[in-house]
Structures are given as structure tokens and as C-alpha cells.
Design a protein around this motif. Structure first.
Motif, PDB file in Angstrom:
ATOM      1  N   TYR A  19       0.886  -1.142  -0.155  1.00  0.00           N
ATOM      2  CA  TYR A  19      -0.119  -0.032  -0.072  1.00  0.00           C
ATOM      3  C   TYR A  19       1.014   1.342   0.067  1.00  0.00           C
ATOM      4  O   TYR A  19       2.062   1.224   0.294  1.00  0.00           O
ATOM      5  CB  TYR A  19      -0.873   0.122   1.140  1.00  0.00           C
ATOM      6  CG  TYR A  19      -0.300   0.501   2.409  1.00  0.00           C
ATOM      7  CD1 TYR A  19      -0.399   1.701   3.019  1.00  0.00           C
ATOM      8  CD2 TYR A  19       0.066  -0.780   3.265  1.00  0.00           C
ATOM      9  CE1 TYR A  19       0.320   1.836   4.278  1.00  0.00           C
ATOM     10  CE2 TYR A  19       0.574  -0.680   4.326  1.00  0.00           C
ATOM     11  CZ  TYR A  19       0.622   0.844   4.872  1.00  0.00           C
ATOM     12  OH  TYR A  19       1.326   1.018   6.198  1.00  0.00           O
ATOM     13  N   TYR A  20       0.321   2.541  -0.478  1.00  0.00           N
ATOM     14  CA  TYR A  20       1.165   3.516  -0.750  1.00  0.00           C
ATOM     15  C   TYR A  20       0.972   4.567   0.611  1.00  0.00           C
ATOM     16  O   TYR A  20      -0.030   4.803   0.875  1.00  0.00           O
ATOM     17  CB  TYR A  20       0.918   4.344  -1.859  1.00  0.00           C
ATOM     18  CG  TYR A  20       1.852   5.280  -2.282  1.00  0.00           C
ATOM     19  CD1 TYR A  20       2.982   4.901  -2.869  1.00  0.00           C
ATOM     20  CD2 TYR A  20       1.760   6.701  -1.988  1.00  0.00           C
ATOM     21  CE1 TYR A  20       3.990   5.897  -2.905  1.00  0.00           C
ATOM     22  CE2 TYR A  20       2.559   7.420  -2.146  1.00  0.00           C
ATOM     23  CZ  TYR A  20       3.882   7.239  -2.762  1.00  0.00           C
ATOM     24  OH  TYR A  20       4.815   8.000  -3.025  1.00  0.00           O
ATOM     25  N   VAL A  25       4.844   0.198   0.942  1.00  0.00           N
ATOM     26  CA  VAL A  25       4.824  -0.374   2.242  1.00  0.00           C
ATOM     27  C   VAL A  25       4.333  -1.920   1.990  1.00  0.00           C
ATOM     28  O   VAL A  25       3.014  -2.102   1.544  1.00  0.00           O
ATOM     29  CB  VAL A  25       4.194   0.048   3.398  1.00  0.00           C
ATOM     30  CG1 VAL A  25       4.276  -0.553   4.586  1.00  0.00           C
ATOM     31  CG2 VAL A  25       4.440   1.535   3.646  1.00  0.00           C
ATOM     32  N   LYS A  26       5.080  -2.937   2.436  1.00  0.00           N
ATOM     33  CA  LYS A  26       4.815  -4.376   1.917  1.00  0.00           C
ATOM     34  C   LYS A  26       3.889  -4.701   3.098  1.00  0.00           C
ATOM     35  O   LYS A  26       4.095  -4.519   4.279  1.00  0.00           O
ATOM     36  CB  LYS A  26       6.018  -5.103   1.998  1.00  0.00           C
ATOM     37  CG  LYS A  26       5.542  -6.491   1.456  1.00  0.00           C
ATOM     38  CD  LYS A  26       7.005  -7.328   1.284  1.00  0.00           C
ATOM     39  CE  LYS A  26       6.498  -8.755   0.551  1.00  0.00           C
ATOM     40  NZ  LYS A  26       7.727  -9.352   0.149  1.00  0.00           N
ATOM     41  N   LEU A  27       2.709  -5.340   2.726  1.00  0.00           N
ATOM     42  CA  LEU A  27       1.478  -5.832   3.690  1.00  0.00           C
ATOM     43  C   LEU A  27       1.912  -7.384   3.811  1.00  0.00           C
ATOM     44  O   LEU A  27       1.716  -7.673   5.050  1.00  0.00           O
ATOM     45  CB  LEU A  27       0.269  -5.586   3.195  1.00  0.00           C
ATOM     46  CG  LEU A  27      -0.341  -4.089   3.464  1.00  0.00           C
ATOM     47  CD1 LEU A  27      -1.540  -4.002   2.583  1.00  0.00           C
ATOM     48  CD2 LEU A  27      -0.480  -3.806   4.750  1.00  0.00           C
ATOM     49  N   GLY A  28       2.330  -7.971   2.971  1.00  0.00           N
ATOM     50  CA  GLY A  28       2.434  -9.355   3.250  1.00  0.00           C
ATOM     51  C   GLY A  28       2.727 -10.167   2.025  1.00  0.00           C
ATOM     52  O   GLY A  28       2.917  -9.546   0.806  1.00  0.00           O
ATOM     53  N   PRO A  45      -5.243  -1.514   4.999  1.00  0.00           N
ATOM     54  CA  PRO A  45      -5.789  -0.376   5.064  1.00  0.00           C
ATOM     55  C   PRO A  45      -7.102   0.051   4.357  1.00  0.00           C
ATOM     56  O   PRO A  45      -7.113  -0.192   3.149  1.00  0.00           O
ATOM     57  CB  PRO A  45      -4.600   0.880   5.068  1.00  0.00           C
ATOM     58  CG  PRO A  45      -3.301   0.118   5.017  1.00  0.00           C
ATOM     59  CD  PRO A  45      -3.833  -1.290   4.489  1.00  0.00           C
ATOM     60  N   LYS A  46      -7.975   0.671   4.750  1.00  0.00           N
ATOM     61  CA  LYS A  46      -9.078   0.872   4.136  1.00  0.00           C
ATOM     62  C   LYS A  46      -8.811   2.168   3.264  1.00  0.00           C
ATOM     63  O   LYS A  46      -8.023   3.136   3.709  1.00  0.00           O
ATOM     64  CB  LYS A  46     -10.376   1.284   4.936  1.00  0.00           C
ATOM     65  CG  LYS A  46     -10.999   0.469   5.747  1.00  0.00           C
ATOM     66  CD  LYS A  46     -12.249   0.631   6.629  1.00  0.00           C
ATOM     67  CE  LYS A  46     -12.376  -0.936   7.059  1.00  0.00           C
ATOM     68  NZ  LYS A  46     -13.931  -0.711   7.424  1.00  0.00           N
TER      69      LYS A  46
END
Length: 75
Positions: A19-20, A25-28, A45-46
């Protein structure tokens, strides 16, 4: 109904979801099988701008958002 090749996950290939937030940023990560139709990630994140990339990315992936109804919009 058969999906076009470019919309299928490649079995055994690792995918990362990002997500930016002023940078990616790596979430998984997830490794689908040949029959995987959906990948699931926790704590997304929403209202985030997202990017799903295979480990062997050629940089052609497009960012997207998912609205409250689960509809995806490509950017």
C-alpha cells in the motif's frame, strides 16, 4: 468462465501486496496454487492505494483501490 491469462495467478510464484504511504509499504506475501482465484491478506488499510506484484515483476503492474462494496478500480 475462463479468465484471460493476464488475470490469472501463476502457481508457485510469490506475490507481495503493498500500500502507498509516501512510499510503497509491504503488507504481506502469498504463494498461490494453479487453481487459486483469490489471495487474502490481513490488516489491509481502508481507502488505500494498493499494488500486487509477483516476485519476478517486470514493473507493469497497476495500482488499484477497493471500495466498501469490494469493487476494484485500476489507476
Amino acid at each position: 468462465k475462463e479468465l484471460p491469462g493476464y488475470l490469472k495467478f501463476r502457481g508457485g510464484v510469490q506475490y507481495g501486496l503493498y500500500y502507498y504511504d509516501n512510499h510503497w509499504v509491504k503488507l504481506g506475501r502469498s504463494v498461490p496454487t494453479e487453481t487459486t482465484m483469490r489471495l487474502r491478506f490481513k490488516n489491509v488499510p481502508k481507502n488505500a492505494v494498493l499494488l500486487l506484484k509477483p516476485i519476478d515483476s517486470k514493473g507493469k503492474e497497476r495500482p488499484f483501490t477497493i471500495d466498501e462494496n469490494g469493487e476494484r478500480s485500476w489507476w
